[in-house]
Motif scaffolding. Structure first.
Motif, PDB file in Angstrom:
ATOM      1  N   GLN A   1       0.831  -1.211   0.000  1.00 31.29           N
ATOM      2  CA  GLN A   1       0.000   0.000   0.000  1.00 31.29           C
ATOM      3  C   GLN A   1       0.862   1.257   0.000  1.00 31.29           C
ATOM      4  O   GLN A   1       2.035   1.238   0.394  1.00 31.29           O
ATOM      5  CB  GLN A   1      -0.899   0.008   1.233  1.00 31.29           C
TER       6      GLN A   1
ATOM      7  N   MET B   1       0.658   5.052   1.629  1.00 33.36           N
ATOM      8  CA  MET B   1       0.056   6.078   2.484  1.00 33.36           C
ATOM      9  C   MET B   1       0.765   7.389   2.167  1.00 33.36           C
ATOM     10  O   MET B   1       1.906   7.599   2.582  1.00 33.36           O
ATOM     11  CB  MET B   1       0.206   5.733   3.970  1.00 33.36           C
TER      12      MET B   1
ATOM     13  N   ASP C   1      -3.375   4.812  -1.669  1.00 29.71           N
ATOM     14  CA  ASP C   1      -4.443   4.064  -1.008  1.00 29.71           C
ATOM     15  C   ASP C   1      -4.985   4.794   0.210  1.00 29.71           C
ATOM     16  O   ASP C   1      -6.146   4.608   0.591  1.00 29.71           O
ATOM     17  CB  ASP C   1      -3.915   2.697  -0.548  1.00 29.71           C
ATOM     18  N   MET C   2      -4.126   5.593   0.828  1.00 30.96           N
ATOM     19  CA  MET C   2      -4.460   6.307   2.052  1.00 30.96           C
ATOM     20  C   MET C   2      -3.800   7.673   2.010  1.00 30.96           C
ATOM     21  O   MET C   2      -2.776   7.861   1.343  1.00 30.96           O
ATOM     22  CB  MET C   2      -3.966   5.526   3.284  1.00 30.96           C
TER      23      MET C   2
ATOM     24  N   PRO D   1      -9.505   6.326   3.416  1.00 31.11           N
ATOM     25  CA  PRO D   1      -8.780   6.260   4.693  1.00 31.11           C
ATOM     26  C   PRO D   1      -7.814   7.434   4.843  1.00 31.11           C
ATOM     27  O   PRO D   1      -6.941   7.651   3.996  1.00 31.11           O
ATOM     28  CB  PRO D   1      -8.052   4.924   4.601  1.00 31.11           C
ATOM     29  N   THR D   2      -8.009   8.194   5.900  1.00 35.08           N
ATOM     30  CA  THR D   2      -7.256   9.428   6.127  1.00 35.08           C
ATOM     31  C   THR D   2      -6.651   9.392   7.527  1.00 35.08           C
ATOM     32  O   THR D   2      -7.334   9.071   8.496  1.00 35.08           O
ATOM     33  CB  THR D   2      -8.168  10.651   5.976  1.00 35.08           C
TER      34      THR D   2
ATOM     35  N   ASP E   1      -9.048   8.294  10.417  1.00 33.37           N
ATOM     36  CA  ASP E   1      -9.267   6.860  10.572  1.00 33.37           C
ATOM     37  C   ASP E   1      -8.202   6.238  11.455  1.00 33.37           C
ATOM     38  O   ASP E   1      -8.375   5.126  11.961  1.00 33.37           O
ATOM     39  CB  ASP E   1      -9.266   6.173   9.206  1.00 33.37           C
TER      40      ASP E   1
END
Length: 350
Positions: A212, A214, A268-269, A292-293, A333
């Motif tokens: 992922q 971020m 993704d984030m 998603p944060t 999140d």
């Protein structure tokens, strides 16, 4: 004239019909839901759990090393063996993920951040050790060059200019050695243009489609990073400042544009950094995109709370929990916080 002294103390009328308070329209008494602990818990809109916590850890060379960070009371740089132990403890408490940051030996820092792409560097070795000691915990690795450059910047320098595209190429190399070591989440914090798309493409082409990203989508040029730079050792090497690539603290719409671009490129984030001074940004990003944060309660925020608590100026435990709850209320999140282990221990103890 002699003052009249009442023979008894007047009673205070109970709230109800016939009193001023009893004239509340519709009988709506907001305090009814606040009378007891069980009532407050039952109607609470926002809750903080261990699942919301990410614990940043600083790794340093050696074995059996635990170095205090002077500007972050209670925080230490840990050698790889101790980092692995810390990650295992975090996993046992239910913390979902840790984030790794290196204190690179000054002799290994150079103009081109060559140590960042060494597959045997501190972050890669720590990642492998954590995967062995705590295979169930997520590992987030920072992608930026400041822990590795002799000038302390997140990118490569050409004269006095941070060069964007050459830096992105270096970040790709850094990403791939971290992914090969076992990183679960790549977190680019450099704020170079186009780096998310380039990193996503490189990961996919190398077979790391499961890794992922971020993105530090809204990272501001903040005064609250000082203790972190002490922790990774870049405070004494930084030449100039980072305002040509980190965001201006006066801007909000720009944060949305940054986030939109990073999502389009494959993030993704998203992350907002710092946290507490930028709750409005966190709210706007989370509400606008619905992905998603995360918020980073940065070193300066930690140092203020811990320093005041250690001096008895505030109730430390309550202040910590209140600050973290604020991130959740603003739409986070999850939260990167140096308080993660302490909070997880309190929650487990009940």
């Amino acid at each position: 004239m002699t003052a009249h002294t009442p023979s008894h103390t007047p009673s205070i009328p109970a709230d109800g019909p016939g009193t001023v308070a009893g004239q509340i329209v519709g009988g709506r008494r907001m305090r009814r839901n606040r009378r007891t602990d069980w009532q407050r818990r039952l109607v609470r809109e926002t809750a903080l759990t261990v699942d919301d916590l990410i614990w940043p850890l600083f790794v340093v060379e050696g074995t059996g090393v635990r170095q205090p960070v002077a500007s972050m009371p209670g925080v230490h740089r840990l050698s790889v063996d101790y980092v692995a132990e810390a990650a295992a403890e975090a996993a046992s408490l239910g913390i979902p993920a840790i984030a790794l940051f290196p204190f690179t030996d000054p002799d290994l820092r150079d103009e081109t951040a060559s140590e960042a792409v060494n597959d045997g560097n501190l972050v890669c070795r720590a990642t492998r050790a954590i995967k062995h000691a705590a295979p169930g915990i997520g590992i987030i690795t920072d992608v930026a060059l400041d822990p590795y450059t002799s000038h302390g910047h997140d990118g490569l320098l050409a004269g006095d200019e941070i060069v964007n595209d050459a830096t992105v190429e270096r970040l790709i190399e850094q990403t791939l050695v971290q992914a090969a070591a076992g990183a679960d989440v790549i977190a680019p914090s450099d704020m170079m243009d186009g780096r998310i798309g380039a990193i996503r493409q490189a990961l996919d082409e190398a077979g790391y489609t499961h890794v992922q990203i971020m993105s530090y989508a809204a990272k501001y040029a903040s005064a609250f990073y000082g203790p972190f730079r002490d922790a990774i050792g870049s405070n004494k090497t930084l030449r100039g400042d980072k305002r040509t690539y980190q965001m201006d603290p006066g801007n909000t719409d720009e944060a949305l544009r940054e986030a939109e671009l990073d999502l389009a490129e494959g993030a993704d984030m998203l992350m907002v950094k710092p946290g507490m001074p930028y709750l409005d940004i966190l709210w706007r990003v989370s509400q606008t995109f619905g992905v998603p944060t995360f918020a980073y309660q940065v070193s300066g925020e930690y140092a203020m709370i811990r320093g005041a608590a250690d001096r008895g100026w505030i109730d430390g435990e309550r202040a910590i929990l209140e600050s973290l709850l604020a991130f959740k209320r603003a739409g986070a999140d999850g939260i990167l916080t140096y308080f993660a282990l302490d909070v997880a221990k309190r929650q487990k103890a009940g």
